[in-house]
Scaffold this active site. Structure first.
Site, PDB file in Angstrom:
ATOM      1  N   THR A 108      29.857 107.663 -77.897  1.00  0.00           N
ATOM      2  CA  THR A 108      30.576 108.833 -77.397  1.00  0.00           C
ATOM      3  C   THR A 108      29.688 110.068 -77.380  1.00  0.00           C
ATOM      4  O   THR A 108      29.788 110.905 -76.485  1.00  0.00           O
ATOM      5  CB  THR A 108      31.834 109.102 -78.250  1.00  0.00           C
ATOM      6  OG1 THR A 108      32.696 107.976 -78.155  1.00  0.00           O
ATOM      7  CG2 THR A 108      32.585 110.333 -77.774  1.00  0.00           C
TER       8      THR A 108
ATOM      9  N   THR B  85      30.621 106.127 -82.988  1.00  0.00           N
ATOM     10  CA  THR B  85      31.280 106.145 -84.288  1.00  0.00           C
ATOM     11  C   THR B  85      31.997 104.841 -84.644  1.00  0.00           C
ATOM     12  O   THR B  85      32.264 104.603 -85.816  1.00  0.00           O
ATOM     13  CB  THR B  85      32.288 107.311 -84.369  1.00  0.00           C
ATOM     14  OG1 THR B  85      33.232 107.189 -83.295  1.00  0.00           O
ATOM     15  CG2 THR B  85      31.577 108.637 -84.295  1.00  0.00           C
ATOM     16  N   ASP B  86      32.294 103.992 -83.670  1.00  0.00           N
ATOM     17  CA  ASP B  86      33.047 102.763 -83.976  1.00  0.00           C
ATOM     18  C   ASP B  86      32.307 101.850 -84.946  1.00  0.00           C
ATOM     19  O   ASP B  86      32.935 101.193 -85.769  1.00  0.00           O
ATOM     20  CB  ASP B  86      33.387 101.996 -82.699  1.00  0.00           C
ATOM     21  CG  ASP B  86      34.454 102.692 -81.870  1.00  0.00           C
ATOM     22  OD1 ASP B  86      35.189 103.525 -82.429  1.00  0.00           O
ATOM     23  OD2 ASP B  86      34.543 102.400 -80.666  1.00  0.00           O
TER      24      ASP B  86
ATOM     25  N   SER C  64      29.233 101.671 -78.901  1.00  0.00           N
ATOM     26  CA  SER C  64      28.833 101.140 -80.207  1.00  0.00           C
ATOM     27  C   SER C  64      29.571  99.848 -80.570  1.00  0.00           C
ATOM     28  O   SER C  64      29.137  99.121 -81.464  1.00  0.00           O
ATOM     29  CB  SER C  64      29.001 102.186 -81.312  1.00  0.00           C
ATOM     30  OG  SER C  64      30.356 102.443 -81.570  1.00  0.00           O
TER      31      SER C  64
END
Length: 118
Positions: free
Chosen positions: A12, A84-85, A51
């Site tokens: 992101t 961030t995942d 990610s």
């Protein structure tokens, strides 16, 4: 000034969409070379993916890339931009496997770069 290597993996933080909107964007659209004006930076686009697509093969490649820059006496630190995942899983893997003492920072974003208040 310090010499910092930025290794971009997408996510992101590298996402873009309609200006000012945090929704309806695509992850991994902005290249790391777009931020070269900040300091003495070397930018490396390792990959530019969501990610969720990080896997063991990419973790090993990232670790090897960080270790290669970590062996360079002219490098003062390394920043990895990441979605961030799976940021936590990547950080855990790197914490267990990196072979140098150079500072390594992983960073991500919950909003794409084109969103308001990104």
């Amino acid at each position: 000034m310090k010499n910092i290597v930025i290794i971009a993996t997408g996510g992101t933080i590298a996402g873009s969409g309609d200006a000012g909107k945090a929704a309806d964007y695509q992850a991994g659209r902005i290249s790391v070379s777009d931020i070269r004006s900040l300091a003495h930076l070397k930018t490396v686009q390792m990959c530019n993916i969501d990610s969720n697509d990080m896997d063991e093969e990419r973790w090993i490649a990232l670790r090897d890339l960080i270790d290669a820059y970590g062996a360079d006496p002219d490098v003062d630190g390394i920043v990895v931009t990441h979605g961030t995942d799976t940021l936590e899983e990547t950080a855990f893997f790197l914490n267990l496997t990196l072979r140098h003492d150079l500072p390594v920072v992983l960073t991500g974003s919950m909003r794409p770069a084109t969103a308001a208040s990104a």
